[in-house]
Design an enzyme around this catalytic site. Sequence first.
Site, short mmCIF file in Angstrom:
data_model
loop_
_atom_site.label_atom_id
_atom_site.label_comp_id
_atom_site.label_asym_id
_atom_site.label_seq_id
_atom_site.Cartn_x
_atom_site.Cartn_y
_atom_site.Cartn_z
N CYS B 160 0.84 -0.93 0.15
CA CYS B 160 -0.05 -0.18 -0.03
C CYS B 160 1.23 1.56 -0.17
O CYS B 160 0.46 1.76 0.31
CB CYS B 160 -0.85 0.18 1.40
N HIS B 300 -2.26 7.75 6.13
CA HIS B 300 -2.02 6.45 6.01
C HIS B 300 -3.67 6.06 6.72
O HIS B 300 -3.95 5.35 5.31
CB HIS B 300 -0.96 5.89 5.83
N GLU B 311 -0.22 4.78 14.04
CA GLU B 311 -0.12 6.40 13.05
C GLU B 311 -0.11 8.11 13.71
O GLU B 311 0.50 8.37 13.18
CB GLU B 311 -0.78 6.37 11.59
N LYS B 330 -9.24 8.61 3.55
CA LYS B 330 -10.15 7.21 3.51
C LYS B 330 -11.43 7.26 3.80
O LYS B 330 -11.82 6.09 3.03
CB LYS B 330 -8.82 5.84 4.01
N HIS B 335 -9.42 2.73 0.32
CA HIS B 335 -7.57 2.42 0.66
C HIS B 335 -8.02 1.87 -1.16
O HIS B 335 -8.00 0.63 -1.00
CB HIS B 335 -7.74 1.67 1.78
N PHE B 394 1.92 -3.38 3.92
CA PHE B 394 1.86 -4.71 4.71
C PHE B 394 3.91 -4.86 4.16
O PHE B 394 4.31 -4.58 3.45
CB PHE B 394 1.51 -5.42 4.18
#
Lengths: 93, 406
Positions: B160, B300, B311, B330, B335, B394
Site C-alpha cells: 500500500c 495513511h 500512526e 480514505k 483504500h 504490509f
Amino acid sequence: MSGRRKDDSGHGGGNGLDRRVFAVVARVMNTEADALAPELRFVEDLRADSLRVMELVLELQEEFGIEIPDSALERIRSVGDAVEFVRGKLADG
Amino acid sequence: MDVVVTGLGVLAPFGRGAARTFEALVARRSAIGPITHFDASAQRSRIAAEVRDLEAGNDLSAADLRTYDRFQLFALLAALDAVRDAGLGEGPLGDRAAVILGTGIGGLGTIERDCETLRGRGPRRVSPYFIPSAIPNLAASLVAMRFGARGVCLAPASACASGAHAIGEALWMLRAGRADLALAGGAEAAVTPLGVAGFGAMRALSERNDEPERASRPFDRGRDGFVIGEGAGVLVLETEAHAAARGARVRARLAGYGASGDAHHITQPDPEAAGMARAMALALEDARVAPAGVGYINAHATSTPLGDRLEAKAIRDVFGDRPPPVSSTKSALGHLLGAAGAVEAAIAVLALERGLLPPTLNQEDPDPQIELDVVPNEARPAAARHALSNAFGFGGTNASLLFARS
C-alpha cells in the site's frame, strides 16, 4: 482438405462458416467484419503482433471446437487461410 | 536541485479527474457502496470503493480495453490526464523521461480469470496476454510506450506504499540527474473475488456491510477495518529547470521524501511506530523543513484499529504536542492500496493549492487514544505551506512525501 467448392468471394463473410471466421478475426483484430477480405494478412496488413496471432488461434479453436497445431500456423497467414483451414478441419472432423 | 509537480492525474472511485476527486471529498461525499463487480454475497466484506466507469472516451482503444488488466487501464488514463494537465504535447517524451509506476499486486483479476481457464479448460486455453496483463511493471511500460518515455521504467512494489515510494524514488532520481521528467504514481485493481476474500481472511476489511458510507471511519472508535478501493494516480514531476525552460505551470514543489522499514512483522506495524515516525522525520529532514512548518498531513490511516492508533502515535512523536491537522481521505475514498499513496499525494497538492483541508468523515465517537485534530466531518480552510502525505504497506514499509506550496 475437403475439396468442397468455395461458396463465394467471402468479403464480409459470405456463407455461415465464412461469416463466423470473419467475426472471430474482426473481434480479435479489433476491426469490423466488413473491413476484412480473404487476402488480408494478419501481420502485414492487419498489424497483428505474435501475441495477437496466438489469441486468434485460441479464439478460432474455441469458436469451432477444433485443434490448431503449431505446425499449421505458417499456413494460416491471412483471413482466407483461416477460412480454408477451419473449413478443412471441420470437413475432416 | 528542486523538483516540481506540474501535472496531476487521478482516476478514482469518484471518477476521472484530480479536481473532481478533491471536490467530492470537500463536499463530504462517499465513494463507498455495495460491491457490483462480482457476486460478493458470500464475502465477509461486501462493500468497496469501485471505479464504476472508466470514462475512457477515445483515450483507450477497443483493443486496449479487451487486452489489458484494469490496473493497467487505470494507469494509462491517469497518466494521460497528468500529461495533459502538465501541458506536455503529444510527441514522445524522450530518453530523459522516466516512468516509475507502482502497484501492490498487479493484474489480480487477470490472474483469477486465467487460473479458472487453466483449471477448467486446460493449459492450452490460457490467453497469450495473461502474463503481460498480470505482471506488475506492465502499467509502467504501457505508459512509457504511450508517451515515448524512454528513460528508467520500473514498478516499485511495496504493497500500500507503492504509489508513494514511486513518487519518492522519482524525486531522488530527478535530483540525481538521471532524468529531467518523470511520470510517477501507482495503480491498483484488486476489487476482485480473490482480493476481497484474501483481505477478508486477514480480518483487515470493514464488515459494516449495511452502512457502506459509514464503514470507513479512520481514527473513530467504531472503526473495524479498511474498505477496499481501486484506481490510479500519476504525477508529472520535473526538475525546476526543465519545467522553467518549457514555461510549465508549477502546481507545487516536491520538497522531501522519507522511507523506512519496520523489519518487524509481515502485516502488523511495529508497536512503537518507530518506522512510521522515521519516514516522516526523514521527509522533513530531506526538505529541511521543521515540524512546525507543516500545515497538513494526509494520513495513511486506513480505519484499522491498530494502524490508525500507531500512526497517530508516530505523528505525535515527530510533531510533539501541537501536531498539524491530520485527515484521512480514505474515509470517503476507501483504500486504493498501491494507488493510495499517489492519489493522496495529488490530494495533498490540491489541499495546498486551494488552501482547503479535506475532512475525515464518520467522526462520531473520538478515540481517546488518538490525540489529533482529524479535521472531523467538515472541510476546513487553511493556508498550509507544507503538506505531508503518508503511505505505509504490509511488510513494514513506510513512505512519507512532503509537498510545498509553489
